[in-house]
Design an enzyme around this catalytic site. Sequence first.
Site, mmCIF file in Angstrom:
data_model
loop_
_atom_site.group_PDB
_atom_site.id
_atom_site.type_symbol
_atom_site.label_atom_id
_atom_site.label_comp_id
_atom_site.label_asym_id
_atom_site.label_seq_id
_atom_site.Cartn_x
_atom_site.Cartn_y
_atom_site.Cartn_z
ATOM 1 N N GLU B 16 0.001 -2.908 14.737
ATOM 2 C CA GLU B 16 -0.644 -3.335 13.300
ATOM 3 C C GLU B 16 0.245 -2.774 12.371
ATOM 4 O OE1 GLU B 16 -4.297 -2.243 14.620
ATOM 5 O OE2 GLU B 16 -5.331 -4.040 14.687
ATOM 6 N N THR B 17 0.623 -3.489 11.384
ATOM 7 C CA THR B 17 1.736 -2.821 10.751
ATOM 8 C C THR B 17 2.042 -3.478 9.393
ATOM 9 O OG1 THR B 17 4.198 -2.619 11.078
ATOM 10 C CG2 THR B 17 3.181 -4.733 11.953
ATOM 11 N N THR B 18 3.187 -3.183 8.704
ATOM 12 C CA THR B 18 3.499 -3.779 7.556
ATOM 13 C C THR B 18 5.048 -4.193 7.877
ATOM 14 O OG1 THR B 18 2.176 -2.308 6.290
ATOM 15 C CG2 THR B 18 3.829 -3.724 5.129
ATOM 16 N N ASP B 33 7.222 -0.172 8.580
ATOM 17 C CA ASP B 33 6.595 1.097 8.649
ATOM 18 C C ASP B 33 7.025 1.405 10.256
ATOM 19 O OD1 ASP B 33 3.656 0.975 10.179
ATOM 20 O OD2 ASP B 33 4.554 -0.637 10.088
#
Lengths: 274, 216
Positions: B16-18, B33
């Site tokens: 779960e990220t950017t 990230d």
Amino acid sequence: MALSNVLHAPAAGFNFDHAARNAELEGLFDAQIPKPVKTGTTIAGVVFKDGVVLGADTRATSSEVVADKMCAKIHYIAPNIYCCGAGTAADTEKTTELLSSNLTIFSLNSGRNPRVVMAVNILQEMLYRYHGQIGASLILGGVDCAGNHLYTVGPYGSVNTMPYLAMGSGDLAALGILEDGYKPDLELDKAKELVRAAIHAGVMNDLASGNNIDICVLTREGVHHIRPYQVSQYKDKRKTKYKYGAGTTAVLTEKVVPVKLEVVEETVQRMDTA
Amino acid sequence: MDSVPVNGVLRSRLIETTIMALEYDGGVVIGADSRTTTGAYIANRVTDKLTPIHDRIFCCRSGSAADTQAIADVVTYQLGFHSIELDEPPLVETAANLFRASCYRYREELTAGILVAGWDRRKGGQVYCVPIGGMLVRQPVSVGGSGSSYIYGFMDSNYKPNMTKDQCLELTAAAVSLAMERDGSSGGVVRLASISKDGVERRVILGNQLPKYSTH
């Protein structure tokens, strides 16, 4: 031969029918569905200047009872690759054995020592194929011509590489020690002490980890599997011997019945050894 | 990814990220990230989500770590084979279509949101978005992952066409930092890469070097 196989041979590959059925049944029962046994563990690994140090505790639990006080969690994969396993004990044992067999065959065929990335890729492929049904969290460490390597493979098949790693139910405790004490290019003694301290933190703070600490040092020169590296200070001495001496049980009668066997047929097969 | 718990501890690792990718004249800039989580535990705080697929083609991965690693491996193989057969560098559009083919066919089983970005001779720098479900669309700027929700406004107001490479790198670093600030599932370091005709340049911005934004 199991009777269930008489009518039709089992299909090749893994069968997910029960997993699907269990998922359906989960909400329906009032009683708890039996869970497979979770084996608590603390395993850790550190890359140091000349190689890799792996460490593990030695407790295998069956719910609240310690099933094995001297369980071996650091598995041999190849002369230059060892693997620590956390998760379901049977899964880690068999997965690492399978990997070891495959790599031995590869070595014999190619005449080369296997590389750590090869072991990682084989594990990743296998665990991804089974979609998490194989509960194995593994820390692979090894030294090969490309350097010193440390990888972790998760039960769903994700791979991470880091200079220091910890897995198992005691991983948070161990990781605290590793995050604080790790420096790049450690000397062998410092690295062993760091791993020992990390596993010790897991042993002290996690109920499912305990007993002794095993260490495995891998370098270009060879492997040093120290089992145990640190013995548990809580070992209890048995108060007496529990073995029954000869003669404890009285023999009342003795009857010898010889079984007569006749030679019905004799065949001689020549073996050609020329 | 909600999966059947085989034993109480097993949970899939999620990115779960950017993630973010943008085109400039002459190439693309990608950023991400570095956090991978298993529930509330950060399994890897220095993950590399920018995965090379070919010499001038990268993908940014979000969703299930295992699924995206597996898909990226498959596409790397397929693209490599295709490139050798053609005896020329592959097109970014080809790579994007290979991702889409796998993500769409196995859409029920997979959780993968991928940005494909790279440079080729025919169309220069390109960014393709392959979100969960297997859509494929080319966009000049694309953000993805759980942290992307927080930076749509920032991107819409700050992206301008025809920016230079350095402006793009600055914008990406700023956007990912802002998302990391607000999104609990994003964090760690910012990884950047720029891909152009001349090759790939990779950069890491460590935690203490991130641009600082504070409302109070």
